[in-house]
Design a protein around this motif. Structure first.
Motif, PDB file in Angstrom:
ATOM      1  N   PHE A  68     103.378 -10.199 -22.985  1.00 41.35           N
ATOM      2  CA  PHE A  68     102.562  -9.052 -22.600  1.00 41.35           C
ATOM      3  C   PHE A  68     102.393  -8.062 -23.763  1.00 41.35           C
ATOM      4  N   ASP A  71     100.051  -9.384 -26.401  1.00 37.57           N
ATOM      5  CA  ASP A  71      98.684  -9.363 -25.880  1.00 37.57           C
ATOM      6  C   ASP A  71      98.079  -7.974 -26.054  1.00 37.57           C
ATOM      7  N   PHE A  96      96.622  -5.995 -18.089  1.00 38.32           N
ATOM      8  CA  PHE A  96      96.750  -6.510 -16.726  1.00 38.32           C
ATOM      9  C   PHE A  96      95.408  -6.527 -15.998  1.00 38.32           C
ATOM     10  N   LEU A  99      93.819  -9.643 -17.131  1.00 34.54           N
ATOM     11  CA  LEU A  99      94.425 -10.823 -16.508  1.00 34.54           C
ATOM     12  C   LEU A  99      93.872 -11.034 -15.100  1.00 34.54           C
ATOM     13  N   THR A 328     102.723 -16.871 -16.096  1.00 31.20           N
ATOM     14  CA  THR A 328     101.676 -16.529 -17.070  1.00 31.20           C
ATOM     15  C   THR A 328     100.395 -15.989 -16.435  1.00 31.20           C
ATOM     16  N   GLY A 332     100.751 -11.460 -13.638  1.00 28.04           N
ATOM     17  CA  GLY A 332      99.854 -10.512 -14.303  1.00 28.04           C
ATOM     18  C   GLY A 332      98.666 -10.137 -13.443  1.00 28.04           C
ATOM     19  N   GLY A 336      97.706  -6.513 -12.286  1.00 28.28           N
ATOM     20  CA  GLY A 336      96.371  -6.074 -12.647  1.00 28.28           C
ATOM     21  C   GLY A 336      95.576  -5.547 -11.469  1.00 28.28           C
TER      22      GLY A 336
END
Length: 352
Positions: A68, A71, A96, A99, A328, A332, A336
């Motif tokens: 995270f 990213d 997020f 994602l 993964t 998220g 999000g």
């Protein structure tokens, strides 16, 4: 730069459409898992407590933090190279939101619109926001598309796989089209103004958009495309430290993403070849880029099951697939969704 903030920019995906895509995501995921269960897992599945052992959870948590954080930092330094600096909480909320949107909309299109909308709300002009999110995507694409042929040609695991035979020509065409589009987008942005203007004229001729909106959109389209073109040049001319860091954190992000299956398999006491696991997931991710389904749902599970069936026993295959996607993607996406709701509430309270 003299770009103004376009506060009228809004994401185009409606709540009804998002709900539909979310349901489609769930249905296709279930279909993909069933296909793996039926074709590769010998209709066997069982829970293994080793996946929730304390040492495993600590290792997953640490890798998840790297995933995270890297990213967020790859976008942060891309924006810094473009001359914009947002607070870290703002950047990581976007991680997020992206994602969620990119996994409930086909071909990740909604993810791009949502990121641009969010960045614009926080002071980044649309053209610059478009450049930042596109550059971040292109950097990841270059890594994945460069590594995929290497793994396909050098790994014994792909001997006899359909992907290296019957689909080879199709994949080569897809690679050329995908990279060709980004090359035009980055280096010959003006070439896209004509087709985009033609599309808007067609929409106006078909009375889908009115004359006033047509003229406004024509102006905004040309303006933002030219801003985008300038922005990519600004990125290449940006502070070298920020450019290098955006590339390094992109590499770290992808490495952490590709390492989750190896960690899960190792926790189940398999003698896993890390490089093989890494290569299998690189190719899996490459195929996911061309999936028309929301978040590559169904296809990602099927490809993963096909590739890893030679490593994992049937009763562990589904378990690892679900764990991989949970860590993964699903986690998220859930975060999000809550972050997005808060942002939308703020927008309604303060629309300007």
């Amino acid at each position: 730069m003299t770009d103004n903030i376009d506060t009228s920019y809004q994401p185009t995906t409606s709540a009804r459409r998002l709900t539909l895509f979310s349901l489609l995501f769930i249905l296709l995921t279930a279909a993909g898992l069933y296909a793996v269960y039926d074709q590769f897992a010998e209709r066997s599945i069982s829970f293994d407590a080793r996946l929730i052992a304390p040492q495993t959870l600590v290792a997953i948590g640490a890798l998840l933090l790297v995933y995270f954080i890297s990213d967020g930092l790859r976008l942060h330094f891309t924006l810094r190279a473009l001359g914009h600096c947002l607070s870290f909480p703002t950047i990581f909320r976007l991680v997020f939101i992206n994602l969620f949107f990119s996994n409930v909309t086909p071909m990740a299109t909604g993810g791009g619109f949502a990121q641009i909308w969010y960045l614009n709300r926080h002071g980044v002009p649309v053209g610059r926001a478009t450049a930042a999110t596109t550059i971040r995507t292109v950097l990841a694409v270059l890594f994945i598309f460069s590594l995929t042929p290497v793994f396909l040609l050098t790994m014994d695991a792909f001997d006899g796989q359909t992907i290296t035979g019957d689909l080879g020509v199709a994949l080569a065409i897809f690679i050329l089209l995908y990279l060709g589009f980004f090359i035009v987008l980055l280096f010959r942005t003006r070439w896209l103004i004509g087709p985009l203007s033609g599309l808007l004229r067609t929409l106006n001729r078909w009375h889908i958009i009115g004359d006033t909106r047509h003229q406004l959109w024509q102006f905004k389209a040309r303006r933002e495309m030219l801003r985008f073109s300038r922005s990519f040049g600004d990125y290449l001319r940006g502070k070298p430290l920020f450019v290098v860091l955006s590339i390094l954190f992109t590499a770290l992000f992808l490495l952490s993403l590709f390492s989750f299956p190896a960690l899960l398999i190792y926790s189940l006491d398999y003698d896993v070849d890390y490089l093989m696991s890494l290569g299998l997931l690189v190719v899996t991710t490459f195929i996911m880029y061309f999936s028309p389904t929301p978040g590559a749902s169904g296809i990602s599970e099927g490809v993963f099951g096909s590739f890893f069936s030679g490593i994992l026993s049937g009763n562990h295959l589904i378990l690892v697939i679900v764990s991989w996607r949970l860590i993964t993607i699903y986690l998220g996406m859930i975060i999000g969704l809550f972050v997005l709701q808060r942002e939308l509430i703020k927008t309604r309270r303060n629309p300007g």
